[in-house]
Design an enzyme around this catalytic site. Structure first.
Site, PDB file in Angstrom:
ATOM      1  N   HIS A  94      50.706  78.979 -38.681  1.00  0.00           N
ATOM      2  CA  HIS A  94      49.768  80.436 -37.945  1.00  0.00           C
ATOM      3  C   HIS A  94      49.102  81.074 -38.987  1.00  0.00           C
ATOM      4  CE1 HIS A  94      50.488  84.863 -36.379  1.00  0.00           C
ATOM      5  NE2 HIS A  94      50.278  83.853 -35.391  1.00  0.00           N
TER       6      HIS A  94
ATOM      7  N   ILE B 144      47.779  84.185 -40.934  1.00  0.00           N
ATOM      8  CA  ILE B 144      48.469  85.437 -40.623  1.00  0.00           C
ATOM      9  C   ILE B 144      49.693  85.377 -40.413  1.00  0.00           C
ATOM     10  CG2 ILE B 144      48.340  87.574 -38.900  1.00  0.00           C
ATOM     11  CD1 ILE B 144      45.228  85.666 -38.506  1.00  0.00           C
TER      12      ILE B 144
ATOM     13  N   GLY C 122      53.717  89.051 -35.785  1.00  0.00           N
ATOM     14  CA  GLY C 122      53.161  90.599 -35.486  1.00  0.00           C
ATOM     15  C   GLY C 122      54.765  90.273 -35.237  1.00  0.00           C
ATOM     16  N   VAL C 123      55.973  89.552 -34.983  1.00  0.00           N
ATOM     17  CA  VAL C 123      56.988  90.055 -34.537  1.00  0.00           C
ATOM     18  C   VAL C 123      57.038  89.880 -35.576  1.00  0.00           C
ATOM     19  CG1 VAL C 123      56.927  88.783 -32.203  1.00  0.00           C
ATOM     20  CG2 VAL C 123      57.040  87.050 -33.858  1.00  0.00           C
TER      21      VAL C 123
ATOM     22  N   GLU D 180      59.975  92.507 -37.749  1.00  0.00           N
ATOM     23  CA  GLU D 180      61.465  92.059 -37.844  1.00  0.00           C
ATOM     24  C   GLU D 180      61.918  91.944 -39.607  1.00  0.00           C
ATOM     25  OE1 GLU D 180      65.660  90.189 -38.525  1.00  0.00           O
ATOM     26  OE2 GLU D 180      64.160  89.973 -36.653  1.00  0.00           O
TER      27      GLU D 180
END
Length: 147
Positions: A49, A55, A58-59, A63
């Protein structure tokens, strides 16, 4: 320093590669927490990723914020995972991503308690890098006895 990694590990059941809080610098019981995640190219998620433009997903930013919320909740009610308690991430509202989080960034995680009722907590959260907002969200966590 309010909490180092050894104390954080007492309050979060997560372990590598999913422990996403490295330090807590501010904590006011029942009110607010400021914590940090040092983002390194060695994070396992960067392999995919994205290989040529890494990057932080986003999840995982969400978290990390939720883990900071869990620390604040546990410290406030004076309970520990070792006592058989866990904080589940049960919801997020008003999530907005404003900038990517990349290797070398120090992610500041801030959570302010909006309310708590019967073990359900709602927090106003913000993740920033060098004062620039990376993510904002309202996060809902539930405290549960699991063992």
């Amino acid at each position: 320093m309010v909490m180092d990694i050894n104390e954080i590990r007492e309050y979060l059941p997560h372990r590598y590669p999913f422990l996403l809080v490295d330090r807590v610098t501010e904590l006011a019981l029942g009110e607010t927490i400021v914590a940090y995640k040092n983002v390194s190219i060695n994070e396992p998620f960067f392999n995919g990723h994205f290989p040529h433009h890494p990057i932080m997903p986003g999840v995982l930013v969400i978290e990390a914020l939720a883990q900071a919320c869990g620390i604040l909740g546990f410290k406030t009610v004076n309970k520990l995972p070792a006592d058989g308690y866990v904080y589940y991430l049960v919801g997020s509202d008003n999530v907005r991503f404003k900038r990517p989080v990349m290797p070398g960034d120090q992610l500041e995680l801030r959570a302010d308690v909006i309310r708590e009722k019967r073990g359900i907590w709602k927090f106003a959260c913000k993740a920033t890098v060098a004062g620039e907002v990376a993510c904002e969200a309202d996060i809902i966590c539930a405290e549960r006895k699991v063992a």
